[in-house]
Design an enzyme around this catalytic site. Structure first.
Site: not given
Ligand code: MRU
Length: 351
Positions: A236, A45-47, A247
């Site tokens: 994201d 996970r994480g963009a 998030k």
């Molecule tokens: O639902 P997730 O865990 O994928 O959400 C992640 C986030 O909101 C992060 O802050 C975002 O993707 C940036 S990661 C470098």
């Protein structure tokens, strides 16, 4: 450094983020459908990590294709992109990565199938390496904005685990610490999926960076007590006017930062900036399973039958954002103009 995801001869390997912080285990996907599942289930996970996982998933799907002519390969390719494109709607990096794989595929039309397969694998691996380089560049730009000492608050996990390594928001913090700044990280727990307490705290502890976990509802009090000097989060998707989807809970933190006169920074690679989306109201927000809210570690925490909402992200209007840190430089208000200029810079670099 943690290998969040990597291409291996036996498939795409991921550290299983649903098991952290108590178990460091790895999952190897041998089909593109398995890659789609690990994105959907948040094993990865994480963009930025989602984007590279998607690219590797496409490469894996094409590698496994039995097609013996171009038109069959194209049918398989479209099917793979469709399945992976339906996993998570908010992080624009997913669609950016698929588009880049499509462009690579289109540029290889005249080539033999084995060469196309090889080129797609190489493209996904290139994206992996570029992501780490972008994070390091973001770190160099962003470190200058960090206080020389004191508390820095972050929300969710925008670290090595959310990228191919080093991190965006946590990359900025890492770079500042490497420059000798004495930063103490406050990590919001980040209900309901607990990316802050499970993942941010885990990777910062591994690096020996002083970290305190707080529950999300403590952030305002910590700011009021003077424990926080700045906030840095990831994103994201960033709309053309600078509105930031990140998030759920990020918006609350940004409003609190403004009230307390604290700078609120967003660190993200240029692939997270979506100049085709005019403002935050157009960003699709993923609604996840209610069980993430109703249950903690398998134990039911709310009565049967009660209404539950679980939007995974919120949108912070650009007026709350002090600066957006990218690998190409720092953007400030008016974002419409500063982000467009970064877009021109990106285009010039890619020609
Ligand atoms: O639902 P997730 O865990 O994928 O959400 C992640 C986030 O909101 C992060 O802050 C975002 O993707 C940036 S990661 C470098």
């Amino acid at each position: 450094m943690i290998q969040t995801l990597e291409w291996t001869d036996s498939g795409v390997r991921f550290v299983d983020q649903t098991k952290l912080p108590t178990e460091e285990t790895y999952v190897t996907c041998q089909t593109y459908q398995e890659v789609a599942d690990v994105i959907r289930n948040m094993v990865v996970r994480g963009a930025p990590a989602i984007g590279v996982a998607a690219a590797m998933g496409v490469a894996l799907g094409v590698k496994n294709s039995q097609a013996s002519c171009m038109s069959d390969l194209k049918t398989d390719f479209d099917q793979i992109c469709n399945v992976i494109g339906q996993t998570r709607p908010t992080a624009v990096n997913l669609f950016w990565a698929i588009r880049r794989m499509r462009e690579k595929f289109a540029s290889m039309q005249a080539q033999a199938i084995p060469r196309i397969k090889e080129a797609l694998i190489k493209e996904a691996q290139r994206m992996h390496a570029e992501d780490i380089a972008a994070n390091e560049a973001m770190g160099r730009h962003g470190a200058t904005l960090m206080p020389s000492s004191g508390g820095v608050l972050t929300h969710c996990n925008a670290g090595a685990l959310a990228t191919c390594g080093y991190g965006t928001a946590l990359g900025v913090i890492r770079a500042a610490i490497e420059q000798g700044k004495k930063i103490h990280v406050y990590a919001d727990e980040t209900r309901p999926f607990l990316q802050g307490s499970r993942l941010t705290a885990w990777e910062l502890m591994k690096d020996g960076i002083p970290t305190t976990v707080i529950s999300d509802n403590m952030a305002g009090a910590m700011m009021r007590q003077g424990k926080i000097g700045a906030i840095v989060v990831g994103a994201d998707r960033i709309a053309a006017n600078g509105d930031v989807a990140n998030k759920i809970g990020t918006y609350t933190v940004a409003v609190l930062a403004k009230e307390h006169g604290l700078p609120f920074y967003v660190a993200a690679p240029f692939s997270t900036i979506d100049l085709n989306t005019p403002d935050g109201s157009q960003i699709p927000i993923e609604e996840r399973n209610a069980r993430e809210v109703t249950h903690i570690a398998g134990k039911q925490m709310v009565p049967d039958g009660v209404g539950v909402e679980n939007p995974a992200f919120d949108v912070t209007p650009s007026k709350y954002v002090t600066a957006i840190i990218t690998e190409l430089g720092i953007a400030r208000e008016p974002y419409q103009e500063s982000l467009r200029k970064l877009g021109e810079k990106q285009l010039a670099l890619s020609i």
